[in-house]
Structure formats: C-alpha cells, structure tokens
Scaffold this motif. Structure first.
Motif, mmCIF file in Angstrom:
data_model
loop_
_atom_site.group_PDB
_atom_site.id
_atom_site.type_symbol
_atom_site.label_atom_id
_atom_site.label_comp_id
_atom_site.label_asym_id
_atom_site.label_seq_id
_atom_site.Cartn_x
_atom_site.Cartn_y
_atom_site.Cartn_z
ATOM 1 N N PRO A 1 -36.327 58.364 -19.728
ATOM 2 C CA PRO A 1 -34.923 57.930 -19.708
ATOM 3 C C PRO A 1 -34.386 57.835 -18.276
ATOM 4 O O PRO A 1 -34.750 58.618 -17.411
ATOM 5 C CB PRO A 1 -34.188 59.026 -20.468
ATOM 6 C CG PRO A 1 -35.214 59.844 -21.141
ATOM 7 C CD PRO A 1 -36.499 59.645 -20.402
ATOM 8 N N TYR A 2 -33.534 56.867 -18.052
ATOM 9 C CA TYR A 2 -32.795 56.767 -16.795
ATOM 10 C C TYR A 2 -31.667 57.795 -16.830
ATOM 11 O O TYR A 2 -31.261 58.247 -17.898
ATOM 12 C CB TYR A 2 -32.179 55.372 -16.646
ATOM 13 C CG TYR A 2 -33.168 54.250 -16.478
ATOM 14 C CD1 TYR A 2 -33.673 53.924 -15.229
ATOM 15 C CD2 TYR A 2 -33.588 53.490 -17.576
ATOM 16 C CE1 TYR A 2 -34.570 52.873 -15.069
ATOM 17 C CE2 TYR A 2 -34.482 52.439 -17.424
ATOM 18 C CZ TYR A 2 -34.969 52.142 -16.168
ATOM 19 O OH TYR A 2 -35.854 51.108 -16.005
ATOM 20 N N LEU A 3 -31.126 58.148 -15.674
ATOM 21 C CA LEU A 3 -29.909 58.965 -15.622
ATOM 22 C C LEU A 3 -28.727 58.002 -15.559
ATOM 23 O O LEU A 3 -28.618 57.198 -14.626
ATOM 24 C CB LEU A 3 -29.903 59.881 -14.400
ATOM 25 C CG LEU A 3 -30.867 61.053 -14.413
ATOM 26 C CD1 LEU A 3 -30.760 61.857 -13.131
ATOM 27 C CD2 LEU A 3 -30.623 61.945 -15.612
ATOM 28 N N LEU A 4 -27.853 58.068 -16.544
ATOM 29 C CA LEU A 4 -26.752 57.116 -16.631
ATOM 30 C C LEU A 4 -25.907 57.106 -15.364
ATOM 31 O O LEU A 4 -25.604 56.037 -14.823
ATOM 32 C CB LEU A 4 -25.869 57.417 -17.849
ATOM 33 C CG LEU A 4 -24.668 56.487 -18.009
ATOM 34 C CD1 LEU A 4 -25.115 55.056 -18.271
ATOM 35 C CD2 LEU A 4 -23.743 56.977 -19.109
ATOM 36 N N ALA A 5 -25.518 58.260 -14.874
ATOM 37 C CA ALA A 5 -24.642 58.330 -13.700
ATOM 38 C C ALA A 5 -25.282 57.655 -12.484
ATOM 39 O O ALA A 5 -24.603 56.945 -11.732
ATOM 40 C CB ALA A 5 -24.298 59.783 -13.381
ATOM 41 N N ILE A 6 -26.575 57.854 -12.290
ATOM 42 C CA ILE A 6 -27.255 57.224 -11.152
ATOM 43 C C ILE A 6 -27.240 55.714 -11.292
ATOM 44 O O ILE A 6 -26.971 54.987 -10.327
ATOM 45 C CB ILE A 6 -28.699 57.756 -11.008
ATOM 46 C CG1 ILE A 6 -28.667 59.168 -10.410
ATOM 47 C CG2 ILE A 6 -29.554 56.837 -10.141
ATOM 48 C CD1 ILE A 6 -30.025 59.797 -10.210
ATOM 49 N N GLU A 7 -27.499 55.222 -12.480
ATOM 50 C CA GLU A 7 -27.551 53.762 -12.666
ATOM 51 C C GLU A 7 -26.173 53.119 -12.560
ATOM 52 O O GLU A 7 -26.043 52.003 -12.056
ATOM 53 C CB GLU A 7 -28.230 53.422 -13.988
ATOM 54 C CG GLU A 7 -29.667 53.899 -14.071
ATOM 55 C CD GLU A 7 -30.529 53.486 -12.886
ATOM 56 O OE1 GLU A 7 -30.347 52.381 -12.339
ATOM 57 O OE2 GLU A 7 -31.410 54.275 -12.494
#
Length: 170
Positions: A81-87
């Motif tokens: 999973p990606y980190l939402l905040a970073i993206e």
C-alpha cells in the motif's frame, strides 16, 4: 488495485471517511474511472475496473482550510500500500513547482514567503519519504504537515502571481 495506508494518532486508522472519493484516469481530461473505493483495516482500497494508472481524489483535512478535495499523483498498481498522506503531499508539491515554472516566478527571492514555504514543505516531504518504511505513522504525520504548508504556499503563490501581473500592467 490501489491501496493506501491511513493513520490516526500515529496508529492505523480504525475508520476513515470517504466522502466523494473517486479515481481519475491519466488522460488529459482526468476522467473519473469506474471503481469501488472502500475502507478496511487501516487501508483505503480502490478496485479499478479499467487498466492503467489512476489517481485517488477524496476530501481530506487541510489544516486551517478545513477539508478540501485533494488528489494523489497518477499511480501504478502494486502489492504494497501507498501512504495516502505522502501521495497527497507529492501531488500538491508537484503542482506548486509546475506553477512556479509556468508562471515564471523564478524571479522571487529566496526570502519570499512562497519560496520559504516551498522549501519547508519540501524538507518535511523528504523527511517523510525517508522514514516511510521504518515509521509509516511518523511519515504520514510529516507528510500531512508538508501538505498543509504546501496548500498555504499555493495561496501565497497565487497572490504573488496576481501582484506581479498587476504590477506589469501598471
């Protein structure tokens, strides 16, 4: 399938509001994609019905601005999973640097508030990238700070651009 980890108080979120959450395609119109977006076990799941990269758009807390509809960059599917905040921060910073170039604001001094905010947001974003694997909750926190500063920087940039254009007209 796209997946995004989300955190609340440095722990995986137990719930996450997905008001107006949708995916957009990589075409020039950023057309909405057919997809199901849902939250489960600290992860936002995005099941696409089309192939290719996509960006997630959703309402997200944005500091003093309240909640704004923000989006990620176009992302390929991956297992992790990606980190939402970073993206979200990555996309906002990309937009700021794009506008800096398009609006030819390179003549702003290093001491200008826009440049200071950009540098501060960039530093927090890089710190988040650096610790995303070892401390994802901390990375998410740093990226949220970068996002909020970048949003403020976008407002300052718009004001600086308007002021520059008005000065040129006079």
């Amino acid at each position: 399938m796209l997946k995004f980890k989300v955190f609340t108080d440095e722990r995986p979120a137990t719930q996450w509001p997905l008001q107006n959450a949708y995916l957009v395609s990589a075409d020039s119109n950023q057309s909405p994609m057919r997809a199901e977006v849902f939250f489960e076990d600290g992860i936002i799941w995005c099941e696409k019905r089309e192939i290719g990269t996509a960006a997630l758009c959703l309402q997200h807390p944005a500091g003093d601005c309240g909640e704004l509809t923000l989006q990620t960059c176009q992302l390929p599917e991956r297992e992790e999973p990606y980190l939402l905040a970073i993206e979200l921060a990555r996309h906002r910073l990309m937009q700021l640097y794009t506008h800096l170039e398009e609006w030819m604001l390179f003549e702003l001094s290093v001491e200008h508030v826009v440049m200071k905010r950009l540098e501060e947001a960039r530093g927090l974003f890089l710190a988040a990238i650096g610790c995303q694997w070892e401390a994802p909750a901390r990375a998410s926190q740093l990226a949220d700070q970068a996002l909020n500063i970048a949003i403020d920087g976008a407002e300052e940039m718009a004001l600086a651009h308007a002021s520059l254009l008005l000065t040129r007209r006079k």
